[in-house]
Design a protein around this motif. Structure first.
Motif, mmCIF file in Angstrom:
data_model
loop_
_atom_site.group_PDB
_atom_site.id
_atom_site.type_symbol
_atom_site.label_atom_id
_atom_site.label_comp_id
_atom_site.label_asym_id
_atom_site.label_seq_id
_atom_site.Cartn_x
_atom_site.Cartn_y
_atom_site.Cartn_z
ATOM 1 N N LEU A 202 68.755 56.002 86.640
ATOM 2 C CA LEU A 202 70.195 56.213 86.480
ATOM 3 C C LEU A 202 70.532 56.450 85.008
ATOM 4 N N THR A 203 71.582 57.221 84.781
ATOM 5 C CA THR A 203 72.097 57.352 83.426
ATOM 6 C C THR A 203 73.188 56.315 83.217
ATOM 7 N N GLU A 204 73.586 56.117 81.960
ATOM 8 C CA GLU A 204 74.631 55.127 81.697
ATOM 9 C C GLU A 204 75.952 55.510 82.346
ATOM 10 N N GLU A 205 76.277 56.815 82.323
ATOM 11 C CA GLU A 205 77.541 57.251 82.947
ATOM 12 C C GLU A 205 77.516 56.949 84.438
ATOM 13 N N GLN A 206 76.376 57.251 85.031
ATOM 14 C CA GLN A 206 76.253 56.989 86.472
ATOM 15 C C GLN A 206 76.438 55.503 86.757
ATOM 16 N N ALA A 207 75.831 54.685 85.913
ATOM 17 C CA ALA A 207 75.925 53.243 86.135
ATOM 18 C C ALA A 207 77.386 52.794 86.059
ATOM 19 N N ILE A 208 78.103 53.334 85.076
ATOM 20 C CA ILE A 208 79.514 52.951 84.933
ATOM 21 C C ILE A 208 80.324 53.459 86.128
ATOM 22 N N ASP A 209 80.026 54.687 86.559
ATOM 23 C CA ASP A 209 80.707 55.232 87.738
ATOM 24 C C ASP A 209 80.435 54.373 88.971
ATOM 25 N N MET A 210 79.183 54.026 89.133
ATOM 26 C CA MET A 210 78.819 53.207 90.293
ATOM 27 C C MET A 210 79.530 51.863 90.252
ATOM 28 N N TYR A 211 79.551 51.298 89.052
ATOM 29 C CA TYR A 211 80.222 50.007 88.885
ATOM 30 C C TYR A 211 81.702 50.120 89.235
ATOM 31 N N LYS A 212 82.331 51.173 88.736
ATOM 32 C CA LYS A 212 83.763 51.337 88.995
ATOM 33 C C LYS A 212 84.028 51.567 90.479
ATOM 34 N N MET A 213 83.207 52.425 91.082
ATOM 35 C CA MET A 213 83.429 52.731 92.494
ATOM 36 C C MET A 213 83.146 51.507 93.363
ATOM 37 N N TYR B 228 72.949 45.910 83.796
ATOM 38 C CA TYR B 228 73.571 46.669 82.708
ATOM 39 C C TYR B 228 75.007 46.216 82.481
ATOM 40 N N MET B 229 75.766 46.103 83.561
ATOM 41 C CA MET B 229 77.181 45.752 83.413
ATOM 42 C C MET B 229 77.352 44.293 83.001
ATOM 43 N N ARG B 230 76.386 43.438 83.403
ATOM 44 C CA ARG B 230 76.496 42.046 82.986
ATOM 45 C C ARG B 230 76.296 41.946 81.469
ATOM 46 N N ARG B 231 75.318 42.681 80.958
ATOM 47 C CA ARG B 231 75.115 42.706 79.514
ATOM 48 C C ARG B 231 76.376 43.189 78.809
ATOM 49 N N LYS B 232 76.937 44.221 79.391
ATOM 50 C CA LYS B 232 78.069 44.860 78.733
ATOM 51 C C LYS B 232 79.302 43.956 78.727
ATOM 52 N N THR B 233 79.587 43.331 79.835
ATOM 53 C CA THR B 233 80.833 42.571 79.924
ATOM 54 C C THR B 233 80.656 41.116 79.519
ATOM 55 N N VAL B 234 79.517 40.484 79.864
ATOM 56 C CA VAL B 234 79.324 39.069 79.542
ATOM 57 C C VAL B 234 78.788 38.908 78.127
ATOM 58 N N HIS B 235 77.732 39.676 77.805
ATOM 59 C CA HIS B 235 77.125 39.555 76.471
ATOM 60 C C HIS B 235 77.879 40.351 75.425
ATOM 61 N N GLY B 236 78.679 41.297 75.865
ATOM 62 C CA GLY B 236 79.464 42.069 74.907
ATOM 63 C C GLY B 236 78.757 43.281 74.367
ATOM 64 N N VAL C 176 66.602 52.008 96.095
ATOM 65 C CA VAL C 176 68.032 51.733 96.188
ATOM 66 C C VAL C 176 68.359 50.367 95.571
ATOM 67 N N LEU C 177 67.553 49.358 95.922
ATOM 68 C CA LEU C 177 67.844 48.016 95.411
ATOM 69 C C LEU C 177 67.692 47.954 93.892
ATOM 70 N N ARG C 178 66.703 48.670 93.369
ATOM 71 C CA ARG C 178 66.525 48.679 91.913
ATOM 72 C C ARG C 178 67.716 49.332 91.237
ATOM 73 N N LYS C 179 68.261 50.366 91.831
ATOM 74 C CA LYS C 179 69.457 50.983 91.265
ATOM 75 C C LYS C 179 70.611 49.984 91.241
ATOM 76 N N LEU C 180 70.787 49.302 92.371
ATOM 77 C CA LEU C 180 71.896 48.343 92.449
ATOM 78 C C LEU C 180 71.714 47.234 91.408
ATOM 79 N N LEU C 181 70.465 46.738 91.318
ATOM 80 C CA LEU C 181 70.202 45.657 90.365
ATOM 81 C C LEU C 181 70.350 46.128 88.929
ATOM 82 N N ALA C 182 69.889 47.344 88.657
ATOM 83 C CA ALA C 182 69.963 47.867 87.297
ATOM 84 C C ALA C 182 71.421 47.958 86.841
ATOM 85 N N VAL C 183 72.273 48.428 87.737
ATOM 86 C CA VAL C 183 73.704 48.520 87.399
ATOM 87 C C VAL C 183 74.254 47.121 87.157
#
Lengths: 502, 294
Positions: free
Chosen positions: A445-456, A422-430, A412-419
């Protein structure tokens, strides 16, 4: 397959700031009454700590929940025969000192005090006797007291941790704590229901809310002892037991329960879960390491045509099935598998779930502060690869949420950290690099899942956090009584006063 | 955390002590049953007379337990009589001279308070005023009685024909049964002397005492049972001592209190081992002495 519906709440502990707004909302709405002063249907505990009532997890003392006796699941409290002998004296009950003696302050003294050489004070007075008292404890007495040698040290979930880690957790600069809000778990296999000699407690069919029928309650208080979470309370004024009702009157009108609605951190989500009632006995009896898997298996996929057909056969309406498909609870518990039940080893099959917290690690980046023994290179990955270095020991979280199974917590923690990575790279690093993609894949996790998790997790609207089906109360009421019976009444107070002995 | 098995901590030990206490108090409570005061049926004066007065009084057939009531209104002031019929116990208590004189004349047998209302009393007085014109049914003579059967009836060995409660439940006589019988009603050892044969027979046959009337409503005794009881009462009257039951009840109370003291003493042994509140224990272990409980 016996498909049923349940309203479940998810607590995203990473977002909890420990402000107690939920507790106050609940208190104002439900337990601000004579005899209920000491009750906190919703309370927030600082962990590590002993919680409320003190050390409620100590089942050798309070004997709550279920245990396997001769391969069969039985109440830990007593067998049926023992129950008869103990009807008039139940030694496993918490007493008022285990909760706390509710108090208020004599504020009038600040205004009415005669002239003195010293400032007048508002003396604490007991809300039960009205006499001045020395306050010794409270429902959140160890609030923010990580490392306290009375409370944090006596947290039973520290069991199994190496002695040096336990000592570290009491050191000033290394101590760590997080918050654990708790309400009634509205279990699928509720020990309170099983222990009630009067048959006064029942589980509602439509949403699984466990309720005490105040007309049938005869104050045996077996439920208080049998509940391993100590979430049934005895009202000394009415002589009836009371518990969290999951604000069912609010849910029936499409509003979130008061605790969830008022949450400033927006840590709470609610939605319908479909579950298979036939699997409850099996899932409650498996060995400790299989508990979480069996629990997840019992939750059904609301998109599965077979499940939908079986649900309709059970009389579950289309709007409930649709609501289950949109349910954030389903996503967290089953789809992403990051929400876990609290103390599954009590085997009551709880239906409220927690997303375990990531440790507070960010502060270690400042050079002047104490830095944990972490890799210097890239702090994004420092924890992902070395979860053992997390300030909150994995074992501690495992004792809370997975019956001691560290593997589940790691996943569970690895999933949370991975998201997060991933999102830090996407939003901070561009841009997303291959390393963070690989991290996601490693976490499963897939990328869609990560984005869904981030949004939720970060951006959900009220409607996304709280998905309530239409209860159609008018139909259920019509079946029993004239729907206009209480038309024109104010809807406050009692329809029927609870009366001792009735 | 391990829980050491101790008697008081085990459910069996604790339940056993509590069960013992329960049984003890139940037994104690069982000896002290009480009956509700009678509610009065209003009716014509004659009905009232037959149901309330006839067990002790006659009209023109001579004194029984109480005086013959023929012409009573010529002898006594009407208002005094009305008051006396309504609350005889209070009049006797107040030391009224007429009442005292009659009490001495009639073997110190007090007229019971029958709980009659003022309208009942008025109806009775009207009946007494006109009683010259009314014939009361004469009682048939009783069959011969048997002392042993009488004792068995009193003690409950022989059930009453209509299922009435045996006398021993409330009354005592010398040397009968365990503890000489109950203490709710008066001691009946010397009742034969006090009431006289005819008076006692009438009192048993036609029960007017408010407490007893409710118990025996529709369960009146047969002539044979009355005769047997009379024979028995006559027998105990000659040899018995009064008030043995109250002595016995002193013993009973003494044993009871001693027993209770012993039980509480036994519980005291476990008092210090009561389950400690967890939060108190945590504070104590951390070296914080509680301000409230120390």
């Amino acid at each position: 397959m016996d498909v049923r519906t349940h309203m479940s709440m998810i607590f995203h502990l990473d977002k909890c700031i420990g402000c107690h707004t939920c507790s106050v909302a609940c208190k104002n709405l439900w337990t601000d009454r004579k005899g209920a002063e000491y009750m906190w249907w919703n309370n927030v505990e600082t962990r590590p700590g002993t919680g409320y009532p003190t050390q409620w997890e100590n089942q050798e003392h309070f004997r709550g929940g279920w245990e396997k006796k001769k391969g069969k699941l039985d109440l830990k409290l007593h067998s049926r025969l023992e129950g008869i002998f103990k009807l008039f004296y139940n030694p496993s009950l918490p007493d008022l000192r285990d909760y706390y003696e509710p108090f208020t302050f004599d504020y009038q003294n600040l205004f009415n005090s005669p002239k003195k050489n010293v400032q007048p004070i508002a003396e604490p007075i007991s809300m039960i006797t009205g006499d001045p008292i020395d306050i010794e404890t409270g429902p959140n007495w160890d609030d923010d007291l990580g490392g306290s040698n009375i409370y944090a040290k006596n947290d039973l979930n520290l069991e199994g941790l190496p002695q040096e880690v336990r000592e570290q957790m009491n050191e000033l600069e290394r101590l760590v704590f997080n918050y654990l809000p708790r309400i009634c778990n509205h279990c699928l296999n509720p020990a309170c229901v099983a222990a009630c000699p009067s048959g006064a407690i029942y589980k509602r069919d439509e949403d699984g809310v466990v309720l005490v029928n105040e007309n049938d309650c005869r104050a045996w208080r077996m439920c208080v002892a049998a509940c391993p979470y100590k979430k049934v309370y005895y009202n000394w004024n009415t002589g009836k037991s009371e518990k969290c009702i999951l604000c069912f009157p609010r849910m029936e009108t499409g509003q979130a329960p008061a605790c969830a609605h008022s949450c400033v951190g927006r840590i709470r989500y609610m939605g319908v879960l479909l579950y298979d009632a036939d699997q409850i006995p099996k899932a409650a009896e498996v060995s400790d390491d299989e508990l979480i898997a069996a629990h997840r298996e019992m939750i059904l996929d609301p998109f599965d045509p077979k499940v939908i057909a079986a649900a309709k056969e059970n009389g579950i309406g289309d709007d409930w099935i649709e609501s289950a498909q949109n349910s954030p609870a389903y996503k967290f518990v089953k789809e992403w598998e990051i929400a876990l039940p609290l103390h599954p080893e009590f085997r009551t099959m709880v239906m409220m779930y927690y997303i375990p917290p990531l440790s507070p690690v960010v502060s270690v980046t400042e050079k002047s502060l104490f830095r944990l023994d972490l890799m210097q290179e890239d702090y994004d990955f420092e924890l992902f690869d070395r979860l053992d270095a997390a300030r909150l020991p994995i074992k501690y979280l495992a004792n809370l949420f997975s019956a001691g199974d560290e593997g589940i917590i790691r996943t569970v923690l690895r999933k949370l950290l991975a998201v997060r990575i991933y999102m830090r790279r996407k939003t901070v690093h561009g841009k997303v690099d291959s390393v963070s993609r690989k991290t996601l894949a490693e976490a499963g996790l897939t990328e869609e899942q990560a984005i869904d998790m981030y949004k939720m997790t970060t951006l959900p609207t009220m409607e996304e956090r709280f998905v309530f089906p239409n209860y159609h109360r008018e139909m259920s009421i019509e079946a029993m009584l004239d729907p206009l019976t209480h038309k024109g009444e104010v809807g406050l107070g009692y329809i029927q006063q609870p009366k001792r002995g009735e | 955390m391990k829980i050491r098995p101790k008697i008081w901590n085990s459910f069996g030990g604790r339940s056993f002590v509590i069960l013992l206490l329960c049984v003890f108090f139940l037994l104690l409570g069982g000896c002290q049953t009480s009956a509700e005061p009678a509610s009065q049926a209003s009716g014509a004066g004659q009905d009232l007379f037959e149901s309330n007065c006839m067990s002790c009084h006659t009209i023109g057939a001579g004194a029984l337990v109480g005086p013959d009531l023929e012409g009573v209104l010529e002898r006594r002031d009407r208002e005094w009589l009305a008051e006396f019929i309504r609350v005889p116990d209070q009049i006797i208590l107040s030391g009224d001279p007429i009442a005292m004189e009659m009490l001495a004349e009639f073997n110190n047998v007090e007229m019971p308070n029958l709980g009659l209302s003022e309208s009942d009393v008025e109806a009775l007085l009207v009946f007494l005023e006109s009683s010259g014109d009314i014939e009361l049914v004469a009682e048939a003579p009783l069959p011969p009685g048997d002392i042993y059967r009488g004792e068995a009836i009193f003690a409950g060995g022989n059930a009453l024909e209509k299922g009435g409660t045996p006398c021993i439940a409330c009354h005592s006589v010398d040397n009968i049964g365990f503890l000489s019988g109950g203490v709710l009603g008066p001691d009946l050892t010397k009742v034969y002397t006090r009431y006289g044969e005819a008076g006692l027979a009438a009192a048993i046959k036609n029960i007017a005492f408010p407490t007893m009337r409710d118990v025996y409503v529709e369960k009146d005794l047969s002539d044979q049972e009355v005769a047997d009881l009379l024979a028995y009462f006559a027998d105990v009257d000659t040899g018995g001592k009064e008030d043995t039951a109250s002595g016995a009840s002193t013993i009973f109370w003494g044993v009871g209190l001693l027993g209770a003291a012993a039980l509480f003493g036994f519980m005291l042994l476990f008092w210090s081992q009561q389950k400690e509140s967890l939060s108190d224990r945590l504070r104590k272990d951390a070296g914080i002495t509680s301000r409230r409980h120390s």
